[in-house]
Design an enzyme around this catalytic site. Structure first.
Site, short mmCIF file in Angstrom:
data_model
loop_
_atom_site.label_atom_id
_atom_site.label_comp_id
_atom_site.label_asym_id
_atom_site.label_seq_id
_atom_site.Cartn_x
_atom_site.Cartn_y
_atom_site.Cartn_z
N GLY A 46 95.15 43.61 41.52
CA GLY A 46 93.84 43.92 42.11
C GLY A 46 92.77 43.96 41.03
N SER A 52 88.21 47.90 36.42
CA SER A 52 89.35 48.62 35.83
C SER A 52 89.97 47.80 34.70
CB SER A 52 90.38 48.93 36.90
OG SER A 52 90.62 47.81 37.72
N ASP A 71 95.10 38.63 40.95
CA ASP A 71 94.28 38.72 42.16
C ASP A 71 94.12 37.31 42.72
OD1 ASP A 71 92.06 39.21 44.04
OD2 ASP A 71 91.67 41.03 42.89
N GLY A 75 89.45 38.83 47.94
CA GLY A 75 89.13 40.17 48.45
C GLY A 75 90.17 40.67 49.43
N SER A 124 99.97 38.32 44.90
CA SER A 124 100.84 39.25 44.17
C SER A 124 102.34 38.98 44.40
CB SER A 124 100.49 40.67 44.61
OG SER A 124 101.44 41.58 44.18
N HIS A 144 95.58 47.27 50.38
CA HIS A 144 95.87 48.64 50.77
C HIS A 144 96.41 48.77 52.19
CE1 HIS A 144 94.55 49.75 46.96
NE2 HIS A 144 93.40 50.36 47.22
N ASP A 170 93.94 54.91 44.67
CA ASP A 170 93.65 55.19 46.08
C ASP A 170 94.81 55.87 46.79
OD1 ASP A 170 91.00 53.94 46.04
OD2 ASP A 170 92.11 52.10 45.71
N1 SAH Z 1 90.73 47.28 40.42
C1 SAH Z 1 89.46 46.87 40.98
C2 SAH Z 1 89.41 46.93 42.49
C3 SAH Z 1 90.44 46.09 43.18
S1 SAH Z 1 90.03 45.82 44.88
C4 SAH Z 1 88.32 47.72 40.39
O1 SAH Z 1 88.54 48.52 39.48
O2 SAH Z 1 87.20 47.58 40.84
C5 SAH Z 1 91.49 45.09 45.47
C6 SAH Z 1 91.70 43.66 45.03
O3 SAH Z 1 93.02 43.29 45.40
C7 SAH Z 1 90.77 42.63 45.71
O4 SAH Z 1 90.01 41.94 44.73
C8 SAH Z 1 91.72 41.68 46.46
O5 SAH Z 1 91.37 40.31 46.38
C9 SAH Z 1 93.04 41.92 45.76
N2 SAH Z 1 94.22 41.69 46.60
C10 SAH Z 1 94.50 42.26 47.81
N3 SAH Z 1 95.69 41.85 48.27
C11 SAH Z 1 96.20 41.00 47.33
C12 SAH Z 1 97.39 40.24 47.26
N4 SAH Z 1 98.31 40.29 48.23
N5 SAH Z 1 97.58 39.45 46.18
C13 SAH Z 1 96.64 39.39 45.19
N6 SAH Z 1 95.49 40.09 45.22
C14 SAH Z 1 95.26 40.89 46.28
MG MG Z 2 91.12 51.13 44.13
#
Ligand code: SAH
Ligand code: MG
Length: 216
Positions: A46, A52, A71, A75, A124, A144, A170
């Site tokens: 993510g 992060s 990622d 989104g 992922s 999530h 989270d």
């Molecule tokens: N760590 C980031 C926030 C991540 S938001 C920060 O600090 O701001 C969650 C991210 O997970 C999104 O960009 C989304 O594209 C990614 N995501 C969600 N499901 C996913 C998956 N199955 N495989 C890869 N990326 C995924």
């Molecule tokens: Mg988060």
């Protein structure tokens, strides 16, 4: 030692969802993981725009190791049009679909962390299925929903080396505070497995350490 002031400012200037105090705790955890398991890599699930990633990448660079940040850059559900966390400025003008990869690359350029951070653009589950290296730390902040949270737990926690760290974002024990999937399917699953123990909690960030169980 906390993260340097300039890099912290760059992290705070990056779009995303990591609160400052949780980012600092993430940095401390990443430094501990790198010290405990020198040479092993870090993985972030993510990336979004790399907020992060700055804290984690700074730790990886300090300890001469590598952060792989994963990622698909389309989104999560809650980032899509019509949902709570939709940011129209991140939509690709041609497809209308969210695309956070350009901003991630811009974050890596600004912070000059490109030598320590390797972005992996993909799903992922597809990446974890081919991943055989043990990790000093895995930070889970991807999808999530129930299914992606379960997949991330099953796919990635076995890669965390003995004494390595599993950080989860989270995590909300109270449904009134937020979605339950990271709490139920990652945090509680890891504790219930008997393979991890909690070492710190900051906001919705939980850091666990592997105390037994084999890593694959
Ligand atoms: N760590 C980031 C926030 C991540 S938001 C920060 O600090 O701001 C969650 C991210 O997970 C999104 O960009 C989304 O594209 C990614 N995501 C969600 N499901 C996913 C998956 N199955 N495989 C890869 N990326 C995924
Ligand atoms: Mg988060």
């Amino acid at each position: 030692m906390p993260i340097g002031r300039k890099l912290r400012e760059e992290a705070l200037a990056t779009k995303g969802f990591m609160p400052p105090n949780e980012g600092d705790a993430l940095y401390a955890a990443a430094c501990l993981a790198c010290k405990t398991l020198p040479g092993l890599a870090l993985v972030e699930l993510g990336t979004y725009c790399g907020r992060s990633t700055v804290w984690l990448g700074a730790a990886a660079r300090k300890y001469n190791t590598t952060l792989f940040t994963i990622d698909h850059h389309f989104g999560s559900e809650e980032n899509q049009k019509g949902w709570e966390w939709y940011d129209e400025s991140l939509a690709d003008p041609t497809t209308g679909r969210l695309n956070t990869l350009p901003l991630l690359l811009e974050t890596l350029r600004r912070t000059q962390l490109g030598d320590a951070v390797v972005p992996i653009v993909g799903e992922s589950k597809v990446v974890s299925a081919q991943w055989s290296q043990q990790l000093a730390m895995c930070f889970i902040d991807g999808g999530h929903g129930d299914e992606p949270a379960r997949d991330d737990y099953l796919g990635w926690t076995p890669k965390v080396a003995l004494h390595g760290l599993l950080a989860i974002h989270d995590v909300f024990a109270d449904p009134g505070d937020g979605g339950q999937a990271p709490h139920r399917f990652i945090y509680l699953a890891a504790l219930d497995s008997g393979e991890f123990t909690e070492i710190s909690a900051t906001g919705s960030l939980r850091v666990l350490q592997r105390i037994n169980g084999s890593s694959s």
